[in-house]
Design an enzyme around this catalytic site. Structure first.
Site, PDB file in Angstrom:
ATOM      1  N   THR A 100       0.910  -1.142   0.000  1.00 21.03           N
ATOM      2  CA  THR A 100       0.000   0.000   0.000  1.00 21.03           C
ATOM      3  C   THR A 100       0.942   1.182   0.000  1.00 21.03           C
ATOM      4  O   THR A 100       2.121   1.023   0.299  1.00 21.03           O
ATOM      5  CB  THR A 100      -0.871  -0.038   1.283  1.00 21.03           C
ATOM      6  N   SER A 134     -11.013  -3.175   1.499  1.00 20.94           N
ATOM      7  CA  SER A 134      -9.716  -2.917   2.140  1.00 20.94           C
ATOM      8  C   SER A 134      -9.884  -1.901   3.271  1.00 20.94           C
ATOM      9  O   SER A 134     -10.851  -1.147   3.305  1.00 20.94           O
ATOM     10  CB  SER A 134      -8.778  -2.357   1.078  1.00 20.94           C
ATOM     11  N   ASP A 135      -8.913  -1.867   4.170  1.00 18.67           N
ATOM     12  CA  ASP A 135      -8.939  -0.850   5.243  1.00 18.67           C
ATOM     13  C   ASP A 135      -8.534   0.528   4.734  1.00 18.67           C
ATOM     14  O   ASP A 135      -8.753   1.529   5.421  1.00 18.67           O
ATOM     15  CB  ASP A 135      -7.931  -1.244   6.334  1.00 18.67           C
ATOM     16  N   THR A 195      -0.536   0.363   6.686  1.00 22.66           N
ATOM     17  CA  THR A 195      -0.431  -0.704   5.690  1.00 22.66           C
ATOM     18  C   THR A 195      -0.437  -2.032   6.446  1.00 22.66           C
ATOM     19  O   THR A 195      -0.184  -2.064   7.643  1.00 22.66           O
ATOM     20  CB  THR A 195       0.843  -0.565   4.838  1.00 22.66           C
ATOM     21  N   GLY A 196      -0.712  -3.118   5.736  1.00 23.25           N
ATOM     22  CA  GLY A 196      -0.735  -4.425   6.387  1.00 23.25           C
ATOM     23  C   GLY A 196      -2.002  -5.173   6.011  1.00 23.25           C
ATOM     24  O   GLY A 196      -2.644  -4.854   5.013  1.00 23.25           O
TER      25      GLY A 196
HETATM   26  N1  ASP Z   1      -3.962  -2.785   3.788  1.00 21.67           N
HETATM   27  C1  ASP Z   1      -4.136  -3.247   2.438  1.00 21.67           C
HETATM   28  C2  ASP Z   1      -5.366  -4.074   2.321  1.00 21.67           C
HETATM   29  O1  ASP Z   1      -5.614  -4.902   3.167  1.00 21.67           O
HETATM   30  C3  ASP Z   1      -3.007  -4.049   1.910  1.00 21.67           C
HETATM   31  C4  ASP Z   1      -1.648  -3.637   2.362  1.00 21.67           C
HETATM   32  O2  ASP Z   1      -1.454  -2.643   3.010  1.00 21.67           O
HETATM   33  O3  ASP Z   1      -0.745  -4.370   2.010  1.00 21.67           O
HETATM   34  O4  ASP Z   1      -6.067  -3.937   1.353  1.00 21.67           O
END
Ligand code: ASP
Length: 280
Positions: free
Chosen positions: A154, A184-185, A203-204
């Protein structure tokens, strides 16, 4: 004036030295451009500008270079929050546009500020954003190999401008191989939140970030008097209790910059006009 940006996490398949150096160089150059831009623009304008640069860089999973979902399509999400007026805008699961964050920016003027799916795409078209494919061959290859490489990606930016105003922006291509319709968050207040005291971009794993309400919680804790470091500490302890995977970047109204992750490979850079801090 302060700026911090992130480009998600390193994926297991991305661990090569070349990719790491390329990401470091790219983040360093974007952080420097961001700081220059911030000299004559507001925090809100700057976070949109910076996230657009990150979306355009195929090294990162947002905009160009986004991950592909289980049905072979790319759906992207992005959001923007102005800390001063506390307005939040975003697009969820938008297809075929170059810069999702710019559509979030246009939505700021609307009463209806978070749009999803087809409606978001229709709104983008009405507002002059042309069709654009953000697919790159490497993501198609990963999709075809069904290689869920565990890489989280992200992009995000938090800025404090010369008038002391904060803003946060976050944009994602998602986790990859999602069930169609997954949210997504990144376009929620768990992944991107700001007020006049603090601004945060995460992110995550989106599901973990939403369960933990990460960005909103950190900002609320700082608003209620905790130091950034304590607010992060408590929030990441709670994240650990649910075995969550996330990273976050932040700036408070005093200009303190902070970042933390639950798995130490978050890719980030910060710059205050004097010193760069860059992930290693
Ligand atoms: N947070 C993002 C999601 O879950 C993905 C990421 O940050 O890698 O869509």
């Amino acid at each position: 004036m302060k700026i911090i940006i992130h480009g998600g996490f390193f994926s297991e398949s991305d661990q090569s030295h070349e990719v790491k150096v390329a990401k470091q160089n790219s983040l360093k150059s974007i952080a420097a451009q961001a700081f220059e831009y911030l000299k004559s623009h507001s925090a809100e304008e700057t976070v949109v500008y910076v996230v657009s640069l990150l979306e355009d860089d195929a090294l990162f999973n947002a905009g160009t270079g986004s991950q592909i979902q289980s049905d072979g399509k790319i759906r992207m999400s992005a959001s923007l929050m102005n800390g001063q007026n506390q307005k939040f805008s975003g697009v969820i699961n938008i297809e075929n546009v170059k810069n999702p964050i710019q559509i979030a920016q246009v939505l700021m003027k609307e009463d209806d500020r978070v749009l999803g799916g087809n409606g978001a795409k229709m709104y983008a078209t009405e507002n002059g954003f042309p069709d654009y494919s953000t697919e790159i061959p490497q993501r198609r290859k990963e999709y075809e190999e069904k290689l869920k490489n565990g890489g989280k990606g992200t992009v995000g930016c938090v800025a404090l401008d010369q008038n002391g105003k904060l803003a946060a922006a976050t944009s994602t291509g998602g986790k990859g191989f999602e069930i169609v319709g997954r949210i997504s968050d990144s376009a929620t207040v768990a992944g991107n939140f700001a007020n006049e005291y603090c601004a945060v971009s995460c992110t995550g794993v989106g599901e973990d970030i939403v369960s933990n309400a990460t960005a909103a919680k950190i900002v609320t804790r700082v608003t209620d008097g905790m130091k950034l470091e304590e607010a992060f500490g408590k929030t990441f302890t709670e994240l650990k209790e649910i075995d969550g995977f996330a990273g976050a970047i932040a700036i408070d109204h005093h200009g303190n910059i902070f970042h933390q992750d639950s798995y130490p490979t978050m890719v980030f850079a910060s710059y205050d006009g004097d010193e760069f801090e860059i992930f290693d």
